[in-house]
Design a protein around this motif. Structure first.
Motif, mmCIF file in Angstrom:
data_model
loop_
_atom_site.group_PDB
_atom_site.id
_atom_site.type_symbol
_atom_site.label_atom_id
_atom_site.label_comp_id
_atom_site.label_asym_id
_atom_site.label_seq_id
_atom_site.Cartn_x
_atom_site.Cartn_y
_atom_site.Cartn_z
ATOM 1 N N GLY A 110 -10.152 -9.840 7.564
ATOM 2 C CA GLY A 110 -8.880 -9.990 8.263
ATOM 3 C C GLY A 110 -8.009 -11.070 7.641
ATOM 4 N N LEU A 111 -8.597 -12.238 7.387
ATOM 5 C CA LEU A 111 -7.837 -13.319 6.755
ATOM 6 C C LEU A 111 -7.394 -12.926 5.355
ATOM 7 C CD1 LEU A 111 -6.707 -16.190 6.618
ATOM 8 C CD2 LEU A 111 -8.982 -16.935 5.828
ATOM 9 N N ALA A 112 -8.299 -12.325 4.602
ATOM 10 C CA ALA A 112 -7.964 -11.938 3.227
ATOM 11 C C ALA A 112 -6.798 -10.955 3.202
ATOM 12 C CB ALA A 112 -9.184 -11.347 2.524
ATOM 13 N N VAL A 113 -6.796 -9.977 4.088
ATOM 14 C CA VAL A 113 -5.688 -9.016 4.126
ATOM 15 C C VAL A 113 -4.375 -9.737 4.392
ATOM 16 C CG1 VAL A 113 -4.678 -7.117 5.462
ATOM 17 C CG2 VAL A 113 -7.050 -6.971 4.697
ATOM 18 N N LEU A 114 -4.353 -10.646 5.350
ATOM 19 C CA LEU A 114 -3.121 -11.381 5.653
ATOM 20 C C LEU A 114 -2.656 -12.200 4.450
ATOM 21 C CD1 LEU A 114 -3.942 -12.615 9.273
ATOM 22 C CD2 LEU A 114 -2.506 -10.666 8.599
ATOM 23 N N ARG A 115 -3.577 -12.856 3.789
ATOM 24 C CA ARG A 115 -3.201 -13.691 2.645
ATOM 25 C C ARG A 115 -2.808 -12.859 1.425
ATOM 26 N NH1 ARG A 115 -4.996 -19.485 3.668
ATOM 27 N NH2 ARG A 115 -4.734 -19.729 1.443
ATOM 28 N N ILE A 116 -3.430 -11.705 1.254
ATOM 29 C CA ILE A 116 -3.029 -10.800 0.174
ATOM 30 C C ILE A 116 -1.604 -10.320 0.417
ATOM 31 C CG2 ILE A 116 -3.429 -8.518 -0.854
ATOM 32 C CD1 ILE A 116 -6.479 -9.033 -0.163
ATOM 33 N N LEU A 117 -1.304 -9.946 1.650
ATOM 34 C CA LEU A 117 0.058 -9.491 1.972
ATOM 35 C C LEU A 117 1.079 -10.596 1.690
ATOM 36 C CD1 LEU A 117 -0.612 -7.540 5.279
ATOM 37 C CD2 LEU A 117 0.060 -6.564 3.062
ATOM 38 N N ARG A 118 0.745 -11.808 2.065
ATOM 39 C CA ARG A 118 1.665 -12.931 1.818
ATOM 40 C C ARG A 118 1.898 -13.116 0.319
ATOM 41 N NH1 ARG A 118 1.933 -18.424 1.081
ATOM 42 N NH2 ARG A 118 3.730 -19.349 2.111
ATOM 43 N N ALA A 119 0.829 -13.037 -0.466
ATOM 44 C CA ALA A 119 0.938 -13.216 -1.916
ATOM 45 C C ALA A 119 1.673 -12.053 -2.575
ATOM 46 C CB ALA A 119 -0.458 -13.357 -2.529
ATOM 47 N N ALA A 120 1.643 -10.887 -1.945
ATOM 48 C CA ALA A 120 2.270 -9.688 -2.510
ATOM 49 C C ALA A 120 3.716 -9.515 -2.055
ATOM 50 C CB ALA A 120 1.454 -8.453 -2.120
ATOM 51 N N GLY A 121 4.308 -10.556 -1.500
ATOM 52 C CA GLY A 121 5.691 -10.449 -1.048
ATOM 53 C C GLY A 121 5.807 -9.874 0.350
ATOM 54 N N HIS A 122 4.738 -10.020 1.140
ATOM 55 C CA HIS A 122 4.677 -9.634 2.553
ATOM 56 C C HIS A 122 4.428 -8.145 2.795
ATOM 57 C CE1 HIS A 122 6.360 -13.644 2.789
ATOM 58 N NE2 HIS A 122 5.897 -13.693 4.015
ATOM 59 N N SER A 123 4.206 -7.361 1.751
ATOM 60 C CA SER A 123 3.993 -5.931 1.948
ATOM 61 C C SER A 123 3.143 -5.362 0.817
ATOM 62 C CB SER A 123 5.352 -5.231 1.993
ATOM 63 O OG SER A 123 5.220 -3.905 2.393
ATOM 64 N N ALA A 124 2.246 -4.428 1.175
ATOM 65 C CA ALA A 124 1.409 -3.750 0.172
ATOM 66 C C ALA A 124 0.839 -2.488 0.801
ATOM 67 C CB ALA A 124 0.269 -4.658 -0.297
ATOM 68 N N ASN A 125 0.382 -1.576 -0.045
ATOM 69 C CA ASN A 125 -0.256 -0.384 0.514
ATOM 70 C C ASN A 125 -1.769 -0.600 0.618
ATOM 71 O OD1 ASN A 125 -1.621 0.607 -1.902
ATOM 72 N ND2 ASN A 125 0.396 1.196 -2.655
ATOM 73 N N ASP A 126 -2.422 0.304 1.347
ATOM 74 C CA ASP A 126 -3.841 0.102 1.600
ATOM 75 C C ASP A 126 -4.699 0.211 0.341
ATOM 76 O OD1 ASP A 126 -3.396 2.885 1.561
ATOM 77 O OD2 ASP A 126 -4.929 3.286 3.071
ATOM 78 N N SER A 127 -4.259 0.949 -0.664
ATOM 79 C CA SER A 127 -5.017 1.017 -1.920
ATOM 80 C C SER A 127 -5.015 -0.322 -2.631
ATOM 81 C CB SER A 127 -4.438 2.091 -2.839
ATOM 82 O OG SER A 127 -4.653 3.366 -2.292
ATOM 83 N N ILE A 128 -3.878 -0.989 -2.646
ATOM 84 C CA ILE A 128 -3.797 -2.324 -3.256
ATOM 85 C C ILE A 128 -4.689 -3.292 -2.490
ATOM 86 C CG2 ILE A 128 -2.272 -4.309 -3.625
ATOM 87 C CD1 ILE A 128 -0.032 -2.222 -4.235
ATOM 88 N N LEU A 129 -4.627 -3.239 -1.168
ATOM 89 C CA LEU A 129 -5.474 -4.117 -0.364
ATOM 90 C C LEU A 129 -6.955 -3.891 -0.683
ATOM 91 C CD1 LEU A 129 -3.607 -3.875 3.050
ATOM 92 C CD2 LEU A 129 -3.607 -5.815 1.470
ATOM 93 N N MET A 130 -7.364 -2.625 -0.798
ATOM 94 C CA MET A 130 -8.756 -2.311 -1.128
ATOM 95 C C MET A 130 -9.149 -2.912 -2.476
ATOM 96 S SD MET A 130 -9.123 1.649 0.078
ATOM 97 C CE MET A 130 -10.634 1.828 -0.847
ATOM 98 N N ASP A 131 -8.292 -2.761 -3.474
ATOM 99 C CA ASP A 131 -8.595 -3.275 -4.815
ATOM 100 C C ASP A 131 -8.728 -4.794 -4.825
ATOM 101 O OD1 ASP A 131 -8.601 -0.724 -5.839
ATOM 102 O OD2 ASP A 131 -6.604 -0.868 -6.739
ATOM 103 N N VAL A 132 -7.818 -5.485 -4.166
ATOM 104 C CA VAL A 132 -7.874 -6.952 -4.157
ATOM 105 C C VAL A 132 -9.069 -7.430 -3.332
ATOM 106 C CG1 VAL A 132 -6.636 -9.079 -3.621
ATOM 107 C CG2 VAL A 132 -5.389 -7.125 -4.553
ATOM 108 N N LEU A 133 -9.336 -6.790 -2.202
ATOM 109 C CA LEU A 133 -10.512 -7.157 -1.411
ATOM 110 C C LEU A 133 -11.783 -7.036 -2.252
ATOM 111 C CD1 LEU A 133 -9.688 -5.482 2.022
ATOM 112 C CD2 LEU A 133 -9.963 -7.939 1.600
ATOM 113 N N ARG A 134 -11.893 -5.975 -3.036
ATOM 114 C CA ARG A 134 -13.068 -5.791 -3.892
ATOM 115 C C ARG A 134 -13.191 -6.951 -4.883
ATOM 116 N NH1 ARG A 134 -12.467 -0.910 -4.828
ATOM 117 N NH2 ARG A 134 -11.096 -0.929 -6.582
ATOM 118 N N ARG A 135 -12.073 -7.391 -5.447
ATOM 119 C CA ARG A 135 -12.107 -8.512 -6.407
ATOM 120 C C ARG A 135 -12.545 -9.817 -5.746
ATOM 121 N NH1 ARG A 135 -7.210 -7.382 -10.667
ATOM 122 N NH2 ARG A 135 -7.760 -5.197 -10.953
ATOM 123 N N TYR A 136 -12.285 -9.936 -4.434
ATOM 124 C CA TYR A 136 -12.730 -11.119 -3.691
ATOM 125 C C TYR A 136 -14.163 -10.974 -3.184
ATOM 126 C CZ TYR A 136 -8.069 -13.231 -3.531
ATOM 127 O OH TYR A 136 -6.879 -13.818 -3.842
ATOM 128 N N GLY A 137 -14.813 -9.861 -3.515
ATOM 129 C CA GLY A 137 -16.183 -9.664 -3.068
ATOM 130 C C GLY A 137 -16.287 -9.132 -1.654
#
Length: 105
Positions: free
Chosen positions: A18-45
């Motif tokens: 949950g925290l990672a998704v919020l912080r990824i969105l913030r870093a991505a300019g406040h918006s991203a699609n679920d595929s991008i979120l999945m890819d970045v979450l995987r990189r964070y383990g």
């Protein structure tokens, strides 16, 4: 009643996700699609299936931390002001990890 039950691993992972998704969105300019979120979450383990990521997004949406919409068949997630407050550690929400000063995501 106070419980001394240790959180199960799945609960801890969900809090981090949950925290990672919020912080990824913030870093991505406040918006991203679920595929991008999945890819970045995987990189964070925090590798997650699309169903698990969408479940997380739905919980964040119910808490007023994100909004969602579709562009054609792509789920787009947008951070709200309240979600940004959580991402930055200004306030807390049960079920989402509070970021430590050295939080990697």
């Amino acid at each position: 009643m106070i419980s001394n039950r240790l959180p199960v691993v799945s609960e801890v992972i969900a809090e981090h996700r949950g925290l990672a998704v919020l912080r990824i969105l913030r870093a991505a300019g406040h918006s991203a699609n679920d595929s991008i979120l999945m890819d970045v979450l995987r990189r964070y383990g925090i590798a997650s299936t699309r169903a698990v990521v969408r479940e997380c997004i739905e919980r964040l949406k119910e808490a007023g931390l994100v909004t969602t919409g579709f562009f054609e068949r792509v789920l787009v997630v947008t951070l709200t002001e309240r979600g940004e407050d959580i991402a930055l550690g200004r306030t807390t929400v049960p079920g989402i990890l509070h970021p430590s000063p050295d939080c990697e995501y």
